[in-house]
Structures are given as structure tokens and as C-alpha cells.
Design a protein around this motif. Structure first.
Motif, PDB file in Angstrom:
ATOM      1  N   TRP A   1       0.826  -1.203   0.000  1.00 45.74           N
ATOM      2  CA  TRP A   1       0.000   0.000   0.000  1.00 45.74           C
ATOM      3  C   TRP A   1       0.861   1.255   0.000  1.00 45.74           C
ATOM      4  N   ALA A   2       1.942   1.253   0.804  1.00 48.18           N
ATOM      5  CA  ALA A   2       2.821   2.423   0.875  1.00 48.18           C
ATOM      6  C   ALA A   2       3.390   2.751  -0.503  1.00 48.18           C
ATOM      7  N   ARG A   3       3.895   1.731  -1.185  1.00 51.25           N
ATOM      8  CA  ARG A   3       4.484   1.968  -2.504  1.00 51.25           C
ATOM      9  C   ARG A   3       3.432   2.432  -3.515  1.00 51.25           C
ATOM     10  N   ARG A   4       2.225   1.897  -3.405  1.00 54.98           N
ATOM     11  CA  ARG A   4       1.170   2.298  -4.332  1.00 54.98           C
ATOM     12  C   ARG A   4       0.746   3.746  -4.080  1.00 54.98           C
ATOM     13  N   PHE A   5       0.638   4.150  -2.819  1.00 54.89           N
ATOM     14  CA  PHE A   5       0.329   5.551  -2.525  1.00 54.89           C
ATOM     15  C   PHE A   5       1.429   6.461  -3.081  1.00 54.89           C
ATOM     16  N   GLN A   6       2.672   6.019  -2.991  1.00 53.98           N
ATOM     17  CA  GLN A   6       3.768   6.807  -3.540  1.00 53.98           C
ATOM     18  C   GLN A   6       3.671   6.913  -5.061  1.00 53.98           C
ATOM     19  N   GLU A   7       3.359   5.804  -5.711  1.00 59.28           N
ATOM     20  CA  GLU A   7       3.244   5.798  -7.166  1.00 59.28           C
ATOM     21  C   GLU A   7       2.130   6.726  -7.639  1.00 59.28           C
ATOM     22  N   VAL A   8       0.985   6.655  -6.981  1.00 63.63           N
ATOM     23  CA  VAL A   8      -0.183   7.411  -7.431  1.00 63.63           C
ATOM     24  C   VAL A   8      -0.092   8.880  -7.034  1.00 63.63           C
ATOM     25  N   LEU A   9       0.401   9.153  -5.823  1.00 66.93           N
ATOM     26  CA  LEU A   9       0.354  10.508  -5.277  1.00 66.93           C
ATOM     27  C   LEU A   9       1.703  11.213  -5.264  1.00 66.93           C
ATOM     28  N   GLY A  10       2.766  10.493  -5.604  1.00 67.92           N
ATOM     29  CA  GLY A  10       4.086  11.105  -5.590  1.00 67.92           C
ATOM     30  C   GLY A  10       4.593  11.415  -4.193  1.00 67.92           C
ATOM     31  N   LEU A  11       4.226  10.617  -3.233  1.00 70.37           N
ATOM     32  CA  LEU A  11       4.621  10.861  -1.843  1.00 70.37           C
ATOM     33  C   LEU A  11       6.070  10.465  -1.606  1.00 70.37           C
ATOM     34  N   ALA A  12       6.698  11.142  -0.664  1.00 68.27           N
ATOM     35  CA  ALA A  12       8.073  10.844  -0.276  1.00 68.27           C
ATOM     36  C   ALA A  12       8.086   9.720   0.760  1.00 68.27           C
ATOM     37  N   ASP A  13       9.269   9.168   0.983  1.00 64.25           N
ATOM     38  CA  ASP A  13       9.397   8.068   1.947  1.00 64.25           C
ATOM     39  C   ASP A  13       8.941   8.480   3.346  1.00 64.25           C
ATOM     40  N   ASP A  14       9.215   9.730   3.726  1.00 64.76           N
ATOM     41  CA  ASP A  14       8.856  10.169   5.078  1.00 64.76           C
ATOM     42  C   ASP A  14       7.373  10.499   5.214  1.00 64.76           C
ATOM     43  N   GLN A  15       6.606  10.253   4.150  1.00 65.67           N
ATOM     44  CA  GLN A  15       5.155  10.433   4.217  1.00 65.67           C
ATOM     45  C   GLN A  15       4.408   9.101   4.264  1.00 65.67           C
ATOM     46  N   VAL A  16       5.135   8.006   4.102  1.00 65.13           N
ATOM     47  CA  VAL A  16       4.516   6.668   4.156  1.00 65.13           C
ATOM     48  C   VAL A  16       5.300   5.753   5.103  1.00 65.13           C
ATOM     49  N   HIS A  17       5.988   6.360   6.052  1.00 64.27           N
ATOM     50  CA  HIS A  17       6.899   5.582   6.899  1.00 64.27           C
ATOM     51  C   HIS A  17       6.165   4.555   7.750  1.00 64.27           C
ATOM     52  N   PHE A  18       4.989   4.914   8.250  1.00 66.13           N
ATOM     53  CA  PHE A  18       4.231   3.991   9.110  1.00 66.13           C
ATOM     54  C   PHE A  18       3.959   2.670   8.396  1.00 66.13           C
ATOM     55  N   MET A  19       3.447   2.741   7.180  1.00 62.16           N
ATOM     56  CA  MET A  19       3.135   1.517   6.437  1.00 62.16           C
ATOM     57  C   MET A  19       4.401   0.789   6.012  1.00 62.16           C
ATOM     58  N   ALA A  20       5.388   1.528   5.505  1.00 66.52           N
ATOM     59  CA  ALA A  20       6.613   0.899   5.026  1.00 66.52           C
ATOM     60  C   ALA A  20       7.357   0.198   6.163  1.00 66.52           C
ATOM     61  N   TYR A  21       7.382   0.808   7.319  1.00 69.14           N
ATOM     62  CA  TYR A  21       8.063   0.235   8.480  1.00 69.14           C
ATOM     63  C   TYR A  21       7.492  -1.137   8.838  1.00 69.14           C
ATOM     64  N   HIS A  22       6.172  -1.259   8.759  1.00 69.54           N
ATOM     65  CA  HIS A  22       5.537  -2.499   9.190  1.00 69.54           C
ATOM     66  C   HIS A  22       5.803  -3.668   8.250  1.00 69.54           C
ATOM     67  N   GLN A  23       6.193  -3.400   7.041  1.00 63.82           N
ATOM     68  CA  GLN A  23       6.532  -4.510   6.152  1.00 63.82           C
ATOM     69  C   GLN A  23       7.639  -5.356   6.749  1.00 63.82           C
ATOM     70  N   ASP A  24       8.700  -4.709   7.237  1.00 60.42           N
ATOM     71  CA  ASP A  24       9.830  -5.445   7.794  1.00 60.42           C
ATOM     72  C   ASP A  24       9.594  -5.865   9.238  1.00 60.42           C
ATOM     73  N   ALA A  25       9.067  -4.948  10.053  1.00 66.16           N
ATOM     74  CA  ALA A  25       8.876  -5.241  11.471  1.00 66.16           C
ATOM     75  C   ALA A  25       7.896  -6.384  11.673  1.00 66.16           C
ATOM     76  N   ASP A  26       6.796  -6.368  10.937  1.00 64.32           N
ATOM     77  CA  ASP A  26       5.782  -7.400  11.134  1.00 64.32           C
ATOM     78  C   ASP A  26       6.167  -8.716  10.464  1.00 64.32           C
ATOM     79  N   ALA A  27       7.021  -8.667   9.446  1.00 65.04           N
ATOM     80  CA  ALA A  27       7.521  -9.909   8.871  1.00 65.04           C
ATOM     81  C   ALA A  27       8.327 -10.671   9.924  1.00 65.04           C
ATOM     82  N   GLU A  28       9.102  -9.940  10.712  1.00 61.92           N
ATOM     83  CA  GLU A  28       9.855 -10.572  11.804  1.00 61.92           C
ATOM     84  C   GLU A  28       8.916 -11.141  12.861  1.00 61.92           C
ATOM     85  N   HIS A  29       7.860 -10.389  13.160  1.00 59.83           N
ATOM     86  CA  HIS A  29       6.892 -10.847  14.155  1.00 59.83           C
ATOM     87  C   HIS A  29       6.187 -12.128  13.705  1.00 59.83           C
ATOM     88  N   THR A  30       5.870 -12.225  12.416  1.00 59.48           N
ATOM     89  CA  THR A  30       5.152 -13.411  11.951  1.00 59.48           C
ATOM     90  C   THR A  30       6.011 -14.663  12.069  1.00 59.48           C
TER      91      THR A  30
END
Length: 234
Positions: free
Chosen positions: A164-193
Motif C-alpha cells: 500500500w505504501a508503494r502504491r500511494f507513492q506511485e499514485v500521489l508522488g509521496l516521499a518516503d517520510d510520508q509513508v513511513h508507518f506503512m513501510a516500516y511495518h513490512q519489515d517489522a511485522d515480517a519478523e513478528h510473523t
């Protein structure tokens, strides 16, 4: 974006000897199908979202995210000494989760949102139902069923949030520091699983526990979809 999208670092559930992970995989498949029909996620996939839509999503998510660490801590407090390993795992998880809302708040402000307005927001009807159910389950003695909630929520972060983070960036041109919450959880929650899978396939989980876990996972998946579908409905 389709329900078959996978993310590096996320290991989809595989059948185990007890069948629990196979049953949870079925819950996940059903969950993905429901997510595909959520209006804002369908608009995201089609490229029809706006910055206002993204703000709206973050605003609604934040009101439930702040409850993440508290309900896990509640579950930890209700495991007795015979379930000390599960108590320890829940305490560690709650510690990792308790600052998540701050990441979301920074993203919201970075896309022009008001922090004061965000913090004054109320849970939508889906968030109210989800939080109420999670605290109810966490208040049970030895609430092993809560592992099902963690399976859904952590799986969502690991497999969907980064997409979702990458798609919001593609569509809206958002910077990394505008989608950090979603992007962070990709790695953090993969470890949790990975940690969660180890518990779910351990001797700790008997047939009754497995049934409770699957039931909780199914309810949480439905309520999470409600939360995403009923944006701003309070």
C-alpha cells in the motif's frame, strides 16, 4: 494490486502437522478477498485515490492503532505462570508496538494533516467493534485465542502495508517520510510473523487452543475490514 501479491521477508502460512496453519491460511485467503472489495483499497489499486483519501485512511487507522499495545499488554497480564512463555512473548510484542501511533502521526502531518485534529479524532464504528473485541478477548484467562488476532494484524503489516505504501507513492508522488508507518511495518511485522509461526506450531497449542485461535482470527479479519470500510462513520 491483487490478493496474490507477496512481499520479500514475509512467509505465507504453510500447513503444519496439526492443521492449524492450514486453517489460518484459509482465514487469510478469505481476508484478502474481503480487502480487495474495500472501497479505498479498490480505489488505491485503480489509481483513483487522492491525498485527502490517504489522510482520511491514516486518521481512521490512528484511532485504533493507539490501542494496539494496550490490548496486547492486557493479554500478557492474563497469562498465568503455566503460560509464562506466552506472557513473555506478549510483553515483548507490546513494547515493540507502543510507539507505532507516533509513526502514523508524523506521516499524517507530513501530508498536510493537523496533529491536533488527528489526536481529537474518534474511532469509527469498525474500530470501536475491533478494539472492543480485542480487549474482551485479551481479558480472558490465558487468552491464547489472541494469537489469532496477532496472526491477522501482523500478517496485514507484513504482506500488505508495504504494498500500500508503494502504491500511494506511485499514485500521489509521496516521499518516503510520508509513508513511513506503512513501510516500516513490512519489515517489522515480517519478523513478528516468524516468531508467531514458531509458537503456533509448538506443543503449546492443543486442539482447544487451535480452535480459539482460528475463531479469533476470523472475527478480527471481519472487524478489520469493517474498520477500513466504515471510514469516518462514528
Amino acid at each position: 494490486m491483487t490478493s496474490t501479491t507477496t512481499v520479500e521477508g514475509y512467509r505465507p502460512p504453510q500447513p503444519d502437522r496439526s492443521g492449524l496453519l492450514a486453517r489460518l491460511a484459509d482465514v487469510w485467503t478469505e481476508f484478502e478477498a474481503l480487502l480487495d472489495e474495500v472501497p479505498i483499497l479498490r480505489a488505491l489499486a485503480d489509481g483513483d485515490v487522492t491525498v485527502a483519501d490517504y489522510q482520511r485512511l491514516l486518521h481512521n487507522l490512528r484511532q485504533q492503532v493507539v490501542d494496539g499495545s494496550p490490548w496486547i499488554a492486557r493479554a500478557a497480564s492474563n497469562f498465568d505462570m503455566d503460560h509464562f512463555d506466552l506472557r513473555s512473548a506478549a510483553i515483548a510484542h507490546a513494547l515493540e508496538e507502543h510507539r507505532d501511533h507516533l509513526l502514523l502521526e508524523r506521516d499524517y502531518v507530513a501530508v498536510g494533516g493537523s496533529l491536533e485534529s488527528l489526536r481529537a479524532g474518534r474511532k469509527n464504528i469498525g474500530s470501536q467493534a475491533l478494539s472492543g473485541y480485542l480487549f474482551h478477548e485479551a481479558s480472558r484467562p490465558n487468552p491464547v485465542g489472541c494469537l489469532g488476532a496477532m496472526f491477522v494484524i501482523e500478517g496485514l503489516g507484513a504482506q500488505k502495508a508495504g504494498v500500500w505504501a508503494r502504491r500511494f507513492q506511485e499514485v500521489l508522488g509521496l516521499a518516503d517520510d510520508q509513508v513511513h508507518f506503512m513501510a516500516y511495518h513490512q519489515d517489522a511485522d515480517a519478523e513478528h510473523t516468524g516468531t508467531l509461526d514458531a509458537i503456533l506450531t509448538s506443543d503449546r497449542i492443543d486442539d482447544a487452543a487451535a480452535d480459539a485461535i482460528v475463531s479469533c482470527a476470523r472475527v478480527v479479519s471481519r472487524l478489520y475490514v469493517m474498520q477500513l470500510s466504515e471510514l469516518d462513520e462514528i
